[in-house]
Write a protein that holds these residues in place. Structure first.
Motif, PDB file in Angstrom:
ATOM      1  N   GLU A   1      15.348  48.778 -15.750  1.00  0.00           N
ATOM      2  CA  GLU A   1      14.800  47.638 -15.006  1.00  0.00           C
ATOM      3  C   GLU A   1      14.804  47.929 -13.505  1.00  0.00           C
ATOM      4  OE1 GLU A   1      13.410  44.712 -15.888  1.00  0.00           O
ATOM      5  OE2 GLU A   1      13.448  45.356 -17.973  1.00  0.00           O
ATOM      6  N   GLU A   2      15.819  48.666 -13.037  1.00  0.00           N
ATOM      7  CA  GLU A   2      15.911  48.996 -11.612  1.00  0.00           C
ATOM      8  C   GLU A   2      14.733  49.870 -11.179  1.00  0.00           C
ATOM      9  OE1 GLU A   2      19.666  47.641 -13.137  1.00  0.00           O
ATOM     10  OE2 GLU A   2      18.402  49.326 -13.797  1.00  0.00           O
ATOM     11  N   LYS A   3      14.383  50.854 -12.011  1.00  0.00           N
ATOM     12  CA  LYS A   3      13.259  51.738 -11.669  1.00  0.00           C
ATOM     13  C   LYS A   3      11.940  50.976 -11.708  1.00  0.00           C
ATOM     14  CE  LYS A   3      13.206  56.119 -12.776  1.00  0.00           C
ATOM     15  NZ  LYS A   3      13.192  57.386 -13.540  1.00  0.00           N
ATOM     16  N   VAL A   4      11.793  50.091 -12.687  1.00  0.00           N
ATOM     17  CA  VAL A   4      10.575  49.287 -12.783  1.00  0.00           C
ATOM     18  C   VAL A   4      10.433  48.406 -11.549  1.00  0.00           C
ATOM     19  CG1 VAL A   4       9.426  47.435 -14.052  1.00  0.00           C
ATOM     20  CG2 VAL A   4      10.539  49.288 -15.313  1.00  0.00           C
ATOM     21  N   GLU A   5      11.534  47.785 -11.153  1.00  0.00           N
ATOM     22  CA  GLU A   5      11.511  46.900  -9.987  1.00  0.00           C
ATOM     23  C   GLU A   5      11.195  47.676  -8.714  1.00  0.00           C
ATOM     24  OE1 GLU A   5      14.347  43.602  -7.693  1.00  0.00           O
ATOM     25  OE2 GLU A   5      15.010  44.511  -9.577  1.00  0.00           O
ATOM     26  N   ALA A   6      11.799  48.863  -8.562  1.00  0.00           N
ATOM     27  CA  ALA A   6      11.546  49.678  -7.365  1.00  0.00           C
ATOM     28  C   ALA A   6      10.082  50.116  -7.307  1.00  0.00           C
ATOM     29  CB  ALA A   6      12.460  50.907  -7.373  1.00  0.00           C
ATOM     30  N   PHE A   7       9.534  50.503  -8.445  1.00  0.00           N
ATOM     31  CA  PHE A   7       8.134  50.917  -8.530  1.00  0.00           C
ATOM     32  C   PHE A   7       7.224  49.759  -8.127  1.00  0.00           C
ATOM     33  CE2 PHE A   7       4.135  52.088 -10.484  1.00  0.00           C
ATOM     34  CZ  PHE A   7       4.124  53.475 -10.471  1.00  0.00           C
ATOM     35  N   MET A   8       7.510  48.583  -8.679  1.00  0.00           N
ATOM     36  CA  MET A   8       6.686  47.409  -8.409  1.00  0.00           C
ATOM     37  C   MET A   8       6.782  46.977  -6.940  1.00  0.00           C
ATOM     38  SD  MET A   8       6.522  43.997 -10.717  1.00  0.00           S
ATOM     39  CE  MET A   8       5.353  42.688 -10.361  1.00  0.00           C
ATOM     40  N   LYS A   9       7.993  46.990  -6.399  1.00  0.00           N
ATOM     41  CA  LYS A   9       8.167  46.589  -4.999  1.00  0.00           C
ATOM     42  C   LYS A   9       7.458  47.541  -4.048  1.00  0.00           C
ATOM     43  CE  LYS A   9      12.385  43.817  -5.148  1.00  0.00           C
ATOM     44  NZ  LYS A   9      13.800  43.696  -4.706  1.00  0.00           N
ATOM     45  N   HIS A  10       7.436  48.833  -4.381  1.00  0.00           N
ATOM     46  CA  HIS A  10       6.736  49.805  -3.534  1.00  0.00           C
ATOM     47  C   HIS A  10       5.227  49.514  -3.531  1.00  0.00           C
ATOM     48  CE1 HIS A  10       6.370  53.563  -1.333  1.00  0.00           C
ATOM     49  NE2 HIS A  10       5.330  53.876  -2.099  1.00  0.00           N
ATOM     50  N   LEU A  11       4.683  49.156  -4.684  1.00  0.00           N
ATOM     51  CA  LEU A  11       3.264  48.793  -4.737  1.00  0.00           C
ATOM     52  C   LEU A  11       3.000  47.546  -3.909  1.00  0.00           C
ATOM     53  CD1 LEU A  11       2.345  49.335  -8.518  1.00  0.00           C
ATOM     54  CD2 LEU A  11       2.040  50.916  -6.618  1.00  0.00           C
ATOM     55  N   GLU A  12       3.848  46.538  -4.075  1.00  0.00           N
ATOM     56  CA  GLU A  12       3.662  45.280  -3.327  1.00  0.00           C
ATOM     57  C   GLU A  12       3.767  45.515  -1.826  1.00  0.00           C
ATOM     58  OE1 GLU A  12       5.324  42.048  -6.607  1.00  0.00           O
ATOM     59  OE2 GLU A  12       6.725  42.980  -5.192  1.00  0.00           O
ATOM     60  N   LYS A  13       4.700  46.367  -1.414  1.00  0.00           N
ATOM     61  CA  LYS A  13       4.876  46.677   0.005  1.00  0.00           C
ATOM     62  C   LYS A  13       3.618  47.311   0.594  1.00  0.00           C
ATOM     63  CE  LYS A  13       7.372  50.197   1.288  1.00  0.00           C
ATOM     64  NZ  LYS A  13       8.535  51.107   1.484  1.00  0.00           N
ATOM     65  N   ASN A  14       2.861  48.002  -0.267  1.00  0.00           N
ATOM     66  CA  ASN A  14       1.621  48.648   0.170  1.00  0.00           C
ATOM     67  C   ASN A  14       0.385  47.808  -0.147  1.00  0.00           C
ATOM     68  OD1 ASN A  14       2.081  51.652   1.172  1.00  0.00           O
ATOM     69  ND2 ASN A  14       3.627  51.194  -0.384  1.00  0.00           N
ATOM     70  N   LYS A  15       0.629  46.494  -0.275  1.00  0.00           N
ATOM     71  CA  LYS A  15      -0.457  45.515  -0.418  1.00  0.00           C
ATOM     72  C   LYS A  15      -1.311  45.731  -1.681  1.00  0.00           C
ATOM     73  CE  LYS A  15      -0.829  44.340   4.493  1.00  0.00           C
ATOM     74  NZ  LYS A  15       0.570  44.640   4.704  1.00  0.00           N
ATOM     75  N   VAL A  16      -0.646  46.098  -2.757  1.00  0.00           N
ATOM     76  CA  VAL A  16      -1.306  46.233  -4.052  1.00  0.00           C
ATOM     77  C   VAL A  16      -1.058  44.958  -4.852  1.00  0.00           C
ATOM     78  CG1 VAL A  16      -1.318  47.471  -6.253  1.00  0.00           C
ATOM     79  CG2 VAL A  16      -1.099  48.738  -4.101  1.00  0.00           C
ATOM     80  N   ASN A  17      -2.110  44.396  -5.412  1.00  0.00           N
ATOM     81  CA  ASN A  17      -1.965  43.236  -6.291  1.00  0.00           C
ATOM     82  C   ASN A  17      -1.484  43.741  -7.652  1.00  0.00           C
ATOM     83  OD1 ASN A  17      -2.095  40.639  -7.343  1.00  0.00           O
ATOM     84  ND2 ASN A  17      -4.270  40.789  -7.840  1.00  0.00           N
ATOM     85  N   VAL A  18      -0.227  43.485  -7.957  1.00  0.00           N
ATOM     86  CA  VAL A  18       0.376  44.066  -9.155  1.00  0.00           C
ATOM     87  C   VAL A  18       1.088  42.979  -9.953  1.00  0.00           C
ATOM     88  CG1 VAL A  18       2.465  44.692  -7.867  1.00  0.00           C
ATOM     89  CG2 VAL A  18       1.937  45.863 -10.016  1.00  0.00           C
ATOM     90  N   ARG A  19       1.097  43.155 -11.275  1.00  0.00           N
ATOM     91  CA  ARG A  19       1.776  42.218 -12.166  1.00  0.00           C
ATOM     92  C   ARG A  19       2.471  43.012 -13.260  1.00  0.00           C
ATOM     93  NH1 ARG A  19      -2.340  38.339 -14.799  1.00  0.00           N
ATOM     94  NH2 ARG A  19      -2.892  40.256 -15.873  1.00  0.00           N
ATOM     95  N   LEU A  20       3.667  42.598 -13.616  1.00  0.00           N
ATOM     96  CA  LEU A  20       4.395  43.236 -14.708  1.00  0.00           C
ATOM     97  C   LEU A  20       4.101  42.470 -15.993  1.00  0.00           C
ATOM     98  CD1 LEU A  20       6.439  45.339 -15.713  1.00  0.00           C
ATOM     99  CD2 LEU A  20       8.263  43.683 -15.182  1.00  0.00           C
ATOM    100  N   ARG A  21       3.552  43.166 -16.966  1.00  0.00           N
ATOM    101  CA  ARG A  21       3.209  42.522 -18.240  1.00  0.00           C
ATOM    102  C   ARG A  21       4.310  42.796 -19.253  1.00  0.00           C
ATOM    103  NH1 ARG A  21      -2.236  44.384 -20.640  1.00  0.00           N
ATOM    104  NH2 ARG A  21      -1.069  45.435 -22.265  1.00  0.00           N
ATOM    105  N   ARG A  22       5.037  41.772 -19.591  1.00  0.00           N
ATOM    106  CA  ARG A  22       6.096  41.882 -20.584  1.00  0.00           C
ATOM    107  C   ARG A  22       5.492  41.908 -21.982  1.00  0.00           C
ATOM    108  NH1 ARG A  22      10.800  43.525 -18.174  1.00  0.00           N
ATOM    109  NH2 ARG A  22      11.220  42.294 -16.304  1.00  0.00           N
ATOM    110  N   SER A  23       6.019  42.751 -22.830  1.00  0.00           N
ATOM    111  CA  SER A  23       5.463  42.904 -24.172  1.00  0.00           C
ATOM    112  C   SER A  23       5.912  41.779 -25.082  1.00  0.00           C
ATOM    113  CB  SER A  23       5.884  44.251 -24.767  1.00  0.00           C
ATOM    114  OG  SER A  23       5.300  45.300 -24.033  1.00  0.00           O
TER     115      SER A  23
END
Length: 322
Positions: free
Chosen positions: A277-299
């Protein structure tokens, strides 16, 4: 009869209860009724329903009803098996038998819609072509099925509520643009460099990222339809900050509205695992910091093998893919 054929999914002429018995007998004597039928249905703890459908000649394919408070989504298949052999997807390890015909795809949606009404007292709100098979390798049948689904004489669903997901067939993505389709498009990217994408998706050999970027831009120019990039996170393969930077580079080259980060759902045939979960969160936050519209889709539906990448018609012959 038209209502029974297209609005109510019946499997026999005898089920057409408001026409005379004599006419039903005459129809049964002179016509065949090829249709898919429900083979088995599994219920997940989270409310997801996975149905295995059986064709007239006995082939099997699967579809999923994914319920939330706001939406009732059908995830439907377009082929029996798949020929693309993506290394992380259970369907990729099944021999492709044939394409589904347009009426079989329609029946699949109609039967899932019936389930939604019976179980949740609500009609389908959305459809995603993210089940078994590659929709753009069954181009004509998929488009004809969508035409019927969106028709007032069919299910009357808005094309804006339909998403077709492709592993990346550049020529057919451009054809969608030429055909001025009105539904949404999702690209299963899953790796943002050709080297890594080649490792997990053999289709990248003939449809590299450059060609897909060109095709997506052409599609958007012709249709102005919403485009989503799908990206499954695999532990220690495509989940580093460097991988995130590569993904940002691709994102900025295409008119994508969104990047869907997807939880990986392990399958018995593949070596991949889910990142922390930590790696997923870090990956997502890096995208958001670079102004990427991102969403995590839970299965959803993982306990019944109904989640993304898990549809496999268990019991079917598995291919030996290295």
């Amino acid at each position: 009869m038209y209502d029974w054929l297209w609005l109510k999914p019946v499997q026999r002429f005898d089920d057409m209860t408001n026409i005379s018995k004599d006419l039903r007998e005459k129809l049964s004597s002179n016509f065949s009724f090829p249709s898919i039928s429900v083979d088995t249905t599994q219920h997940s703890e989270d409310g997801t329903l996975k149905t295995r459908f059986r064709t007239t000649e006995g082939h099997l394919t699967e579809g999923v009803l994914i319920p939330t408070e706001e939406r009732k989504t059908a995830c439907v298949s377009s082929q029996i098996g798949c020929s693309l052999s993506c290394k992380f997807c259970a369907t990729g390890y099944i021999e492709r038998k044939r394409n589904l015909n347009f009426d079989e795809i329609f029946d699949e949606v109609a039967l899932i819609n019936q389930q939604s009404l019976e179980v949740y007292d609500k009609k389908l709100t959305n459809i995603v072509f993210m089940g078994m098979g590659e929709p753009l390798l069954n181009y004509k049948n998929v488009l004809r099925a969508i035409e019927r689904i969106t028709s007032p004489e069919g299910l009357g669903m808005s094309p804006r509520r339909i998403t077709v997901s492709t592993a990346g067939v550049a020529k057919q993505i451009k054809q969608l643009g030429d055909d001025k389709v009105r539904f949404k498009l999702a690209l299963s990217l899953h790796a943002a460099t050709d080297r890594k994408r080649h490792e997990i998706m053999p289709i990248n050999d003939s449809n590299n990222i450059k060609s897909l970027v060109e095709a997506l831009n052409y599609f958007y120019k012709q249709t102005k339809n919403e485009i989503t990039l799908e990206y499954i996170l695999f532990n220690n393969f495509n989940d580093s900050i460097e991988d995130a930077d590569d993904l940002i580079k691709v994102y900025r080259q295409v008119p994508a509205d969104l990047i869907n980060l997807i939880e990986y759902n392990p399958i018995e045939f593949a070596k991949f695992t889910k990142p922390s979960e930590e790696k997923v969160e870090a990956f997502m936050k890096h995208l958001e910091k670079n102004k990427v519209n991102v969403r995590l889709r839970r299965s959803r539906g993982k306990d019944i093998d109904a989640a993304c990448g898990q549809l496999a018609n268990k019991g079917c012959r598995i291919l030996n893919i290295k």
